[in-house]
Motif scaffolding. Structure first.
Motif, PDB file in Angstrom:
ATOM      1  N   SER A  96      34.173  40.506  33.627  1.00 31.47           N
ATOM      2  CA  SER A  96      33.952  41.948  33.612  1.00 31.47           C
ATOM      3  C   SER A  96      34.364  42.483  34.980  1.00 31.47           C
ATOM      4  O   SER A  96      33.720  42.169  35.983  1.00 31.47           O
ATOM      5  N   LEU A  97      35.436  43.235  35.025  1.00 30.29           N
ATOM      6  CA  LEU A  97      35.877  43.842  36.288  1.00 30.29           C
ATOM      7  C   LEU A  97      35.043  45.101  36.516  1.00 30.29           C
ATOM      8  O   LEU A  97      35.266  46.132  35.890  1.00 30.29           O
ATOM      9  N   LEU A  98      34.050  44.991  37.395  1.00 27.99           N
ATOM     10  CA  LEU A  98      33.180  46.133  37.648  1.00 27.99           C
ATOM     11  C   LEU A  98      33.881  47.190  38.493  1.00 27.99           C
ATOM     12  O   LEU A  98      33.854  48.370  38.163  1.00 27.99           O
ATOM     13  N   PHE A  99      34.476  46.772  39.596  1.00 30.52           N
ATOM     14  CA  PHE A  99      35.196  47.706  40.449  1.00 30.52           C
ATOM     15  C   PHE A  99      36.502  47.069  40.884  1.00 30.52           C
ATOM     16  O   PHE A  99      36.498  46.055  41.583  1.00 30.52           O
ATOM     17  N   PRO A 100      37.636  47.640  40.472  1.00 35.69           N
ATOM     18  CA  PRO A 100      38.928  47.083  40.880  1.00 35.69           C
ATOM     19  C   PRO A 100      39.155  47.272  42.375  1.00 35.69           C
ATOM     20  O   PRO A 100      38.467  48.058  43.032  1.00 35.69           O
ATOM     21  N   PHE A 101      40.127  46.553  42.890  1.00 30.73           N
ATOM     22  CA  PHE A 101      40.475  46.629  44.301  1.00 30.73           C
ATOM     23  C   PHE A 101      40.831  48.058  44.687  1.00 30.73           C
ATOM     24  O   PHE A 101      41.566  48.744  43.985  1.00 30.73           O
ATOM     25  N   GLU A 108      37.123  43.830  45.598  1.00 28.29           N
ATOM     26  CA  GLU A 108      36.928  44.079  44.173  1.00 28.29           C
ATOM     27  C   GLU A 108      35.653  43.345  43.766  1.00 28.29           C
ATOM     28  O   GLU A 108      35.255  42.388  44.428  1.00 28.29           O
ATOM     29  N   ILE A 109      35.008  43.817  42.697  1.00 27.51           N
ATOM     30  CA  ILE A 109      33.759  43.208  42.252  1.00 27.51           C
ATOM     31  C   ILE A 109      33.847  42.871  40.770  1.00 27.51           C
ATOM     32  O   ILE A 109      34.197  43.718  39.947  1.00 27.51           O
ATOM     33  N   HIS A 132      32.080  36.324  47.782  1.00 31.36           N
ATOM     34  CA  HIS A 132      30.635  36.463  47.929  1.00 31.36           C
ATOM     35  C   HIS A 132      30.065  36.316  46.522  1.00 31.36           C
ATOM     36  O   HIS A 132      30.351  37.140  45.650  1.00 31.36           O
ATOM     37  N   ILE A 133      29.279  35.279  46.287  1.00 32.79           N
ATOM     38  CA  ILE A 133      28.738  34.976  44.968  1.00 32.79           C
ATOM     39  C   ILE A 133      27.241  35.249  44.956  1.00 32.79           C
ATOM     40  O   ILE A 133      26.507  34.741  45.814  1.00 32.79           O
ATOM     41  N   LEU A 134      26.778  36.042  43.982  1.00 32.68           N
ATOM     42  CA  LEU A 134      25.358  36.322  43.800  1.00 32.68           C
ATOM     43  C   LEU A 134      24.981  35.934  42.377  1.00 32.68           C
ATOM     44  O   LEU A 134      25.469  36.548  41.422  1.00 32.68           O
ATOM     45  N   PHE A 177      26.971  35.823  37.184  1.00 34.04           N
ATOM     46  CA  PHE A 177      27.005  36.063  38.628  1.00 34.04           C
ATOM     47  C   PHE A 177      27.976  37.176  38.969  1.00 34.04           C
ATOM     48  O   PHE A 177      28.885  37.474  38.207  1.00 34.04           O
ATOM     49  N   HIS A 178      27.725  37.794  40.100  1.00 37.23           N
ATOM     50  CA  HIS A 178      28.645  38.783  40.646  1.00 37.23           C
ATOM     51  C   HIS A 178      29.506  38.095  41.698  1.00 37.23           C
ATOM     52  O   HIS A 178      29.009  37.260  42.452  1.00 37.23           O
ATOM     53  N   ASN A 179      30.766  38.462  41.719  1.00 34.74           N
ATOM     54  CA  ASN A 179      31.704  37.916  42.691  1.00 34.74           C
ATOM     55  C   ASN A 179      32.379  39.101  43.383  1.00 34.74           C
ATOM     56  O   ASN A 179      33.101  39.859  42.740  1.00 34.74           O
ATOM     57  N   VAL A 180      32.102  39.249  44.668  1.00 27.89           N
ATOM     58  CA  VAL A 180      32.768  40.262  45.490  1.00 27.89           C
ATOM     59  C   VAL A 180      33.868  39.532  46.239  1.00 27.89           C
ATOM     60  O   VAL A 180      33.593  38.614  47.016  1.00 27.89           O
ATOM     61  N   ILE A 181      35.107  39.916  45.972  1.00 30.65           N
ATOM     62  CA  ILE A 181      36.253  39.275  46.628  1.00 30.65           C
ATOM     63  C   ILE A 181      36.810  40.254  47.648  1.00 30.65           C
ATOM     64  O   ILE A 181      37.227  41.364  47.298  1.00 30.65           O
ATOM     65  N   HIS A 182      36.785  39.830  48.900  1.00 29.36           N
ATOM     66  CA  HIS A 182      37.271  40.678  49.992  1.00 29.36           C
ATOM     67  C   HIS A 182      38.625  40.154  50.462  1.00 29.36           C
ATOM     68  O   HIS A 182      38.803  38.959  50.681  1.00 29.36           O
ATOM     69  N   TYR A 183      39.565  41.077  50.604  1.00 26.60           N
ATOM     70  CA  TYR A 183      40.917  40.750  51.041  1.00 26.60           C
ATOM     71  C   TYR A 183      41.113  41.233  52.468  1.00 26.60           C
ATOM     72  O   TYR A 183      40.612  42.282  52.847  1.00 26.60           O
ATOM     73  N   PRO A 184      41.884  40.483  53.263  1.00 25.18           N
ATOM     74  CA  PRO A 184      42.132  40.945  54.639  1.00 25.18           C
ATOM     75  C   PRO A 184      42.905  42.259  54.613  1.00 25.18           C
ATOM     76  O   PRO A 184      43.570  42.579  53.630  1.00 25.18           O
ATOM     77  N   GLU A 185      42.801  43.003  55.679  1.00 26.69           N
ATOM     78  CA  GLU A 185      43.485  44.293  55.769  1.00 26.69           C
ATOM     79  C   GLU A 185      44.964  44.154  55.449  1.00 26.69           C
ATOM     80  O   GLU A 185      45.602  43.160  55.775  1.00 26.69           O
ATOM     81  N   ASN A 186      45.498  45.162  54.780  1.00 23.37           N
ATOM     82  CA  ASN A 186      46.897  45.242  54.371  1.00 23.37           C
ATOM     83  C   ASN A 186      47.254  44.276  53.254  1.00 23.37           C
ATOM     84  O   ASN A 186      48.418  44.052  52.982  1.00 23.37           O
ATOM     85  N   LYS A 187      46.290  43.673  52.605  1.00 23.08           N
ATOM     86  CA  LYS A 187      46.529  42.840  51.429  1.00 23.08           C
ATOM     87  C   LYS A 187      45.816  43.518  50.262  1.00 23.08           C
ATOM     88  O   LYS A 187      44.825  44.189  50.424  1.00 23.08           O
ATOM     89  N   GLN A 188      46.328  43.310  49.076  1.00 21.98           N
ATOM     90  CA  GLN A 188      45.627  43.818  47.900  1.00 21.98           C
ATOM     91  C   GLN A 188      45.593  42.749  46.904  1.00 21.98           C
ATOM     92  O   GLN A 188      45.761  42.500  45.919  1.00 21.98           O
TER      93      GLN A 188
END
Length: 188
Positions: A96-101, A108-109, A132-134, A177-188
């Motif tokens: 389930s894509l809660l919030f796209p990048f 993205e979450i 980040h896994i919750l 679980f929720h997975n928040v995936i963080h990308y470094p700046e200037n990456k998508q």
């Protein structure tokens, strides 16, 4: 009603945006030219692992392939995981894509559901990507740093995702679980 997302259309758009031929895309992603062409034409449905491999080669977010383009305008947004849940990428693994990048935010979450005894392993993502896994419900284990780490409902972990990593349901019920995936700046 949710609009049907076409992974192949997004792949074709991203490839066009980069000015890449199928040969160049195959070289950058490690996925064969034939497979990429089949995905673009809707003749093949890639797995989550294959989509991640392609996303890493393109240096874009996973959600770039499974959602429509964002207008990059940050507005209030209400999402319901029950309406967004899809199993088409792997049987037993609901996404389930809660919030796209969003470039302004850099993450993205997802809400992910693992069926009992389901295990998913991911190849390393690009340098600087963190997860980040919750654990929301059930029991699960997360693979990183070469070993499996157990999580119960309410527990969370963060790790560098540029390594082999994975998720395993170790209980008798679905693990959510929720997975928040963080990308470094200037990456998508």
């Amino acid at each position: 009603m949710q609009k049907e997302i076409k992974v192949g259309d997004n792949l074709k758009r991203l490839r066009s945006d980069k000015g890449w031929s199928l040969d160049k895309a195959a070289k950058e992603t490690g996925v064969s030219k034939a497979m990429l062409g089949q995905i673009e034409r809707g003749e093949s449905s890639p797995t989550v692992a294959k989509l991640w491999q392609i996303a890493s080669g393109f240096e874009v977010s996973f959600s770039s392939f499974i959602t429509t383009c964002s207008n990059n305008e940050l507005t209030s947004l209400f999402r319901d995981a029950n309406e967004l849940r899809r199993e088409e990428y792997n049987v037993g693994f609901f996404v389930s894509l809660l919030f796209p990048f969003e470039p302004a935010l850099g993450f993205e979450i997802f809400e992910l559901t693992l069926a009992p005894n389901y295990q998913h392993e991911s190849e390393p993502h690009n340098l600087g990507v963190t997860e980040h896994i919750l654990c929301i419900s059930g029991e699960m284990a997360v693979l990183f740093d070469g070993e499996w780490h157990t999580l119960q409902a309410g527990q969370a972990v963060r790790f560098n995702a540029n390594q082999l990593h994975g998720y395993r349901n170790i209980g008798e019920e679905n693990a959510v679980f929720h997975n928040v995936i963080h990308y470094p700046e200037n990456k998508q």
